[in-house]
Design a protein around this motif. Structure first.
Motif, mmCIF file in Angstrom:
data_model
loop_
_atom_site.group_PDB
_atom_site.id
_atom_site.type_symbol
_atom_site.label_atom_id
_atom_site.label_comp_id
_atom_site.label_asym_id
_atom_site.label_seq_id
_atom_site.Cartn_x
_atom_site.Cartn_y
_atom_site.Cartn_z
ATOM 1 N N UNK A 90 2.634 3.582 6.528
ATOM 2 C CA UNK A 90 1.910 2.299 6.598
ATOM 3 C C UNK A 90 2.340 1.365 5.464
ATOM 4 N N UNK A 91 2.602 1.946 4.275
ATOM 5 C CA UNK A 91 2.943 1.143 3.088
ATOM 6 C C UNK A 91 4.424 0.750 3.035
ATOM 7 N N UNK A 92 5.214 1.245 3.985
ATOM 8 C CA UNK A 92 6.658 1.008 3.899
ATOM 9 C C UNK A 92 7.086 -0.340 4.487
ATOM 10 N N UNK B 105 0.636 -1.681 10.123
ATOM 11 C CA UNK B 105 1.641 -1.880 9.090
ATOM 12 C C UNK B 105 2.862 -1.028 9.369
ATOM 13 N N UNK B 106 3.572 -0.693 8.306
ATOM 14 C CA UNK B 106 4.816 0.060 8.464
ATOM 15 C C UNK B 106 5.984 -0.865 8.757
ATOM 16 N N UNK C 256 -1.606 1.796 -6.191
ATOM 17 C CA UNK C 256 -0.741 1.452 -5.068
ATOM 18 C C UNK C 256 0.080 2.686 -4.718
ATOM 19 N N UNK C 257 -0.110 3.286 -3.536
ATOM 20 C CA UNK C 257 0.682 4.478 -3.201
ATOM 21 C C UNK C 257 2.169 4.133 -3.102
ATOM 22 N N UNK D 135 8.268 2.395 -6.029
ATOM 23 C CA UNK D 135 7.047 1.641 -5.751
ATOM 24 C C UNK D 135 7.328 0.654 -4.618
ATOM 25 N N UNK D 136 6.366 0.441 -3.722
ATOM 26 C CA UNK D 136 6.648 -0.437 -2.588
ATOM 27 C C UNK D 136 6.794 -1.882 -3.041
#
Length: 315
Positions: free
Chosen positions: A28-30, A62-63, A93-94, A100-101
């Motif tokens: 999702x965070x990518x 997301x993603x 922030x994962x 880090x994203x």
């Protein structure tokens, strides 16, 4: 009944699916943008609450564009703390992979509770939805007074959408450059129109309310100019939550919080499978068959919908 039995199975599956869901949340965070929306859900047996009190199902999309994630989350409230704690548990922030994203932007409707999330350090930008704005002016155009003025605004917003349609297949960098040249003059016209009309219309009329709504969100409505990854509306989230809204007309409520969480997990898997081009039943059959053998992070990753193709499910 068989429905209760199936519900019980889904609740038990929650624990087994936890590693897979954790891996999916990492995807999702990518991406660069997370769309967020929420809708009502009635849950009957919530401790300390009346059965008639509203709970909520939140959805996040997301993603990366080619590996989308659609994530449903059950929560008792519509508070802005819900998405903030979901996306930044413990204020952290994962990491996307090992790096880090890049700054994630959020795209939402005009609900003020998103403002707290937008202030988080991990959020690069907060964009608002032009489809919501357009809808308000369409409603005003159908009203009795000032319909000509409302039609003017609908036409101006339509010009923004023409630019977006023509840039659909461009890269984010190309989109940003083209928006600067083509969308900025349209936005300048829209802003001038709003400022001029704001003093001349009844504040409580449909047109007055539409103008106030748009002016109140103006910084967020122009955020899309800053990043070519950001769409101009939140339709991806609205489309993602629609199957739940349609389903709710049939099932009406969840029996318990555990059932609501299980339902959220199942919706997440099914809608993410669909978004990645997989037939949901085939994906779930494949997943439940292979999940017991997946003992390593790589084994879990291999079962994510983003890492499978339709032909993989036929094996």
């Amino acid at each position: 009944s068989s429905r209760q039995t199936m519900g019980g199975w889904m609740i038990q599956l929650g624990e087994e699916l936890a590693p897979l869901m954790a891996a999916m949340k990492g995807v999702l965070y990518q991406g660069r943008v997370i769309h967020i929306d929420e809708t009502r859900l009635q849950v009957l047996e919530e401790p300390g609450r009346e059965a008639t009190q509203q709970s909520y199902m939140w959805v996040y999309r997301g993603g990366p564009p080619e590996k989308p994630v659609i994530w449903f989350q059950y929560a008792e409230t519509r508070s802005g703390d819900v998405p903030r704690e979901f996306l930044f548990p413990g204020g952290v922030v994962p990491a996307a992979g090992s790096d880090p994203p890049p700054g994630i932007s959020i795209l939402t409707d005009g609900y003020s509770a998103y403002n707290a999330l937008a202030r988080e350090a991990g959020i690069a930008g907060h964009a608002a939805c032009w489809a919501h704005v357009r809808r308000k002016f369409v409603e005003a155009a159908a009203g009795r007074k000032n319909t000509a003025a409302a039609h003017q605004m609908v036409a101006l917003i339509g010009k923004l959408y023409v630019v977006e349609r023509e840039l659909r297949d461009n890269s984010p960098a190309e989109r940003k450059a083209a928006r600067a040249v083509r969308s900025t003059p349209i936005l300048d016209k829209i802003k001038a129109w709003l400022d001029e009309k704001a003093t001349k219309v009844l504040p409580k009329g449909l047109l007055g309310k539409a103008i106030a709504y748009t002016l109140g969100l103006w910084p967020q409505l122009t955020t899309f100019l800053e990043d070519g990854h950001i769409p101009i509306d939140n339709n991806l989230a609205e489309n993602a939550i629609r199957p739940f809204v349609v389903g709710r007309k049939n099932f009406l409520f969840s029996g318990s919080p555990r059932g609501a969480h299980a339902s959220a997990t199942l919706y997440s898997l099914i809608e993410t499978a669909k978004a990645n081009g997989l037939e949901p039943r085939a994906y779930l059959t494949f997943l439940f068959e292979h999940l017991p053998e997946a003992r390593t992070p790589a084994g879990i990753d291999a079962l994510l919908p983003q890492n499978l193709k339709p032909e993989d499910l036929k094996l």
